[in-house]
Every structure is written in structure tokens, then in C-alpha cells.
Design a protein around this motif. Structure first.
Motif, PDB file in Angstrom:
ATOM      1  N   GLU A 193       7.946   2.286   4.701  1.00  0.00           N
ATOM      2  CA  GLU A 193       7.069   1.121   4.848  1.00  0.00           C
ATOM      3  C   GLU A 193       6.594   0.561   3.516  1.00  0.00           C
ATOM      4  O   GLU A 193       5.888  -0.444   3.493  1.00  0.00           O
ATOM      5  CB  GLU A 193       5.858   1.495   5.705  1.00  0.00           C
ATOM      6  N   HIS A 194       6.947   1.190   2.408  1.00  0.00           N
ATOM      7  CA  HIS A 194       6.451   0.763   1.104  1.00  0.00           C
ATOM      8  C   HIS A 194       7.611   0.317   0.213  1.00  0.00           C
ATOM      9  O   HIS A 194       8.665   0.973   0.166  1.00  0.00           O
ATOM     10  CB  HIS A 194       5.680   1.893   0.432  1.00  0.00           C
ATOM     11  N   THR A 195       7.408  -0.775  -0.494  1.00  0.00           N
ATOM     12  CA  THR A 195       8.457  -1.375  -1.324  1.00  0.00           C
ATOM     13  C   THR A 195       8.989  -0.369  -2.344  1.00  0.00           C
ATOM     14  O   THR A 195       8.216   0.228  -3.109  1.00  0.00           O
ATOM     15  CB  THR A 195       7.925  -2.607  -2.062  1.00  0.00           C
ATOM     16  N   GLN A 196      10.292  -0.211  -2.361  1.00  0.00           N
ATOM     17  CA  GLN A 196      10.940   0.659  -3.347  1.00  0.00           C
ATOM     18  C   GLN A 196      11.619  -0.199  -4.401  1.00  0.00           C
ATOM     19  O   GLN A 196      12.311  -1.176  -4.084  1.00  0.00           O
ATOM     20  CB  GLN A 196      11.977   1.568  -2.681  1.00  0.00           C
ATOM     21  N   LEU A 197      11.392   0.150  -5.658  1.00  0.00           N
ATOM     22  CA  LEU A 197      12.028  -0.556  -6.767  1.00  0.00           C
ATOM     23  C   LEU A 197      13.285   0.210  -7.168  1.00  0.00           C
ATOM     24  O   LEU A 197      13.234   1.420  -7.408  1.00  0.00           O
ATOM     25  CB  LEU A 197      11.063  -0.674  -7.950  1.00  0.00           C
ATOM     26  N   VAL A 198      14.390  -0.509  -7.261  1.00  0.00           N
ATOM     27  CA  VAL A 198      15.693   0.119  -7.475  1.00  0.00           C
ATOM     28  C   VAL A 198      16.443  -0.611  -8.585  1.00  0.00           C
ATOM     29  O   VAL A 198      16.494  -1.847  -8.584  1.00  0.00           O
ATOM     30  CB  VAL A 198      16.538   0.075  -6.176  1.00  0.00           C
ATOM     31  N   VAL A 199      16.999   0.145  -9.518  1.00  0.00           N
ATOM     32  CA  VAL A 199      17.886  -0.439 -10.526  1.00  0.00           C
ATOM     33  C   VAL A 199      19.267  -0.574  -9.905  1.00  0.00           C
ATOM     34  O   VAL A 199      19.848   0.408  -9.425  1.00  0.00           O
ATOM     35  CB  VAL A 199      17.955   0.431 -11.800  1.00  0.00           C
ATOM     36  N   THR A 200      19.782  -1.790  -9.892  1.00  0.00           N
ATOM     37  CA  THR A 200      21.073  -2.045  -9.274  1.00  0.00           C
ATOM     38  C   THR A 200      22.166  -2.078 -10.321  1.00  0.00           C
ATOM     39  O   THR A 200      21.935  -2.408 -11.490  1.00  0.00           O
ATOM     40  CB  THR A 200      21.043  -3.380  -8.505  1.00  0.00           C
TER      41      THR A 200
END
Length: 317
Positions: A193-200
Motif C-alpha cells: 500500500e506504500h509507494t516504492q521507489l525503484v531504479v529502472t
């Protein structure tokens, strides 16, 4: 056109200044004293200035102009020495320049200490450092844009891989983030339910694939530095290299999350080069030193968190 001083004349000038006499310079250069005197006289005639005072002194003394020109002579002699060293290195197969692609996940102390040693070991070899991430490291090596790459390799790679150590990733959030206030282990249903920050991956090598992604809402970024800043600002949670966040954890700017599906994890780090192209002497040396320095870092920081005594090698935000 007035003739320019020759390298031989400048070397004679340096020898006289160093030994303090024409006879000493002759012994140093294995020349007759008359040759030394003649060389200095010709140099003075070409420049139109007196370099040494010879009258009233037992040994020749540099004039003020002589002292100034001496510094120029030292610089010019140094340039010639570097040219000779570069040519000799080239004849031995030494590269004129090494291009390296680096994933910023690599601990900064390892990078700095390796490059410092490289500068001392190969003073005539240039360096081109490209910073990338994930599959872009492989792409640079495959395309010949980098002689070697240093990074984690997602999926299959068209390169020879040499494991050089481990890098630790730690799930973190700002202390004000809702996940930081939950008692762990936090279950997957709450984590989602919480925004995950991901390096693409900017390359196409992992297109359509995600690694350690659990949230329904995902913000994708192209670099680790921006991800670090955004997590510290409370805009989401995510995994960051342990060495990057060590000081943040000590100061309470970030907190390590206790998550049910995702904990602190160590992954292999690789050096790589094209299978059809062996790295040169300097590039091969770099691979060995990267492996050695990363191994030492892992021993000093088995949890991946930067020890306080290594702090000086890292540039902070």
C-alpha cells in the motif's frame, strides 16, 4: 628565426644546478667539462641572458633569471620524461587510455582507493570513467564504449564475468514514513500500500522485468542518487546500498525497515569485459585491485554499512 634551446641544453642546465659545478655536471652526464661549459654558453647566447655568475665565485651561481628559467627547464624535462614513458609503455602493450563503466552502487571508498592506486601505478595512462546502472554497464562494454565494467549484472550478459565481491542492499524509509512506525516484520499486504521507489534499467536487457518490487504503486527513477534523496524526503520507501545510508542511519535521517518479504540482502558484484577482447595490462590490473579493495571493504563492513573510519573517502549530499 632564433634557434630554440634543445633538450640536451636544458639537461645540462639542470645538471649544473643540481651538482653546483660544471665538473660535477660533467661527471653526472658522463661528459667532458668543456662540453658542459660550451652547452651553457650556447644556451645563454640563444636566450640572450646570463644564467650563471662565474666571476668572483668558486662555483657558478645561478642568476635571478637563471633560477626562473631553471623552473621552466624542470617542467620541460618532466614533459619529455612523460612522453618517453608513454611511448615505452605503448611499446610494451600498455594502453594509452582505459575506459571504465561503473555502477554507482559500488562503494565510493573502493572506487576512490582503486583510482588513487591506479594513478600511482600508471601515471601515463589516461582514464575515462562512465557512470551507469544495471544493464547499461553491460551495454557499454559490449559496444566497446568501455574496456571493462564494474557492476551487478541482471539477467544474461554477452560478456565474461569475474565476481569481485558483494554489495549490500537495505530496505529503508524516512523516520516519518508510515512504514517506519509499524512494528515488523511488516507483512506483504501492508507493504504493497506504500509507494516504492525503484531504479529502472535504462538499457533493454531487463525490459518487462522487476527485481524486489512489491508495491502496487511504483515510482521509477534512473539513478540511485535521486532515489536516495527522495526516500530521505519521505516520498517513498526502497532499497539502498548499505554504504550510502550508513551515516543516515547513524543520524536518524533514515531507518531500516523490518519487512516480511524483503530484508537486507547481499548480491554479487562483477567486473566484466568482452569475450572476444582481452583487457590490456592496465585494465587487467584495475580488475584485480577492484576485487582486492572490495574484499577489504566487505571484511571491514560485513553488513554493508560504511564504518566510521572510512567516512572520509565518501562525498556526502
Amino acid at each position: 628565426m632564433q634557434p630554440n634551446p634543445t633538450l640536451d641544453q636544458l639537461q645540462i642546465l639542470l645538471a649544473v644546478a643540481e651538482t653546483g659545478s660544471f665538473s660535477g655536471a660533467g661527471r653526472k652526464l658522463n661528459r667532458a667539462q668543456s662540453v658542459i661549459s660550451y652547452g651553457i654558453a650556447n644556451l645563454e647566447a640563444q636566450l640572450g641572458v646570463k644564467l650563471f655568475e662565474r666571476e668572483g665565485t668558486r662555483e657558478p651561481q645561478l642568476t635571478e633569471m637563471g633560477k626562473a628559467i631553471l623552473e621552466d627547464a624542470r617542467r620541460m624535462a618532466g614533459v619529455m620524461q612523460r612522453i618517453r614513458a608513454r611511448v615505452e609503455g605503448f611499446n610494451r602493450g600498455l594502453e594509452s587510455e582505459v575506459a571504465v563503466a561503473i555502477d554507482p552502487v559500488l562503494p565510493a571508498p573502493v572506487l576512490i582507493r582503486t583510482l588513487r592506486a591506479f594513478a600511482q601505478e600508471f601515471p601515463t595512462v589516461g582514464l575515462r570513467l562512465n557512470v551507469g546502472s544495471l544493464g547499461s554497464i553491460v551495454d557499454q562494454v559490449v559496444k566497446g564504449e568501455a574496456d571493462i565494467g564494474i557492476g551487478a549484472v541482471p539477467g544474461e550478459a554477452d560478456v565474461r564475468l569475474i565476481e569481485i565481491g558483494l554489495v549490500t542492499m537495505v530496505p529503508v524509509a524516512s523516520p516519518d514514513h508510515p512504514l517506519a512506525r509499524l512494528k515488523g516484520p511488516v507483512p506483504l499486504e501492508d507493504l504493497r500500500e506504500h509507494t516504492q521507489l525503484v531504479v529502472t534499467d535504462p538499457s533493454q536487457r531487463t525490459r518487462g522485468r522487476d527485481f524486489s518490487v512489491f508495491a502496487f504503486r511504483i515510482w521509477r527513477l534512473t539513478d540511485m542518487h535521486t532515489k536516495h534523496l527522495m526516500i530521505r524526503a519521505g516520498l517513498g520507501w526502497g532499497g539502498l546500498p548499505g554504504w550510502i545510508i550508513a551515516e543516515d542511519l547513524r543520524q536518524g535521517l533514515l531507518v531500516e525497515l523490518d519487512l516480511e518479504p524483503y530484508g537486507q540482502v547481499q548480491g554479487p558484484f562483477f567486473a566484466m569485459h568482452r569475450t572476444d577482447r582481452q583487457p590490456g595490462p592496465a585494465a587487467s590490473w584495475l580488475i584485480d585491485i577492484f576485487k582486492s579493495k572490495l574484499g577489504c571493504f566487505n571484511e571491514a563492513a560485513p553488513d554493508g554499512l560504511l564504518p566510521a573510519d572510512l567516512d572520509g573517502d565518501v562525498t556526502r549530499d
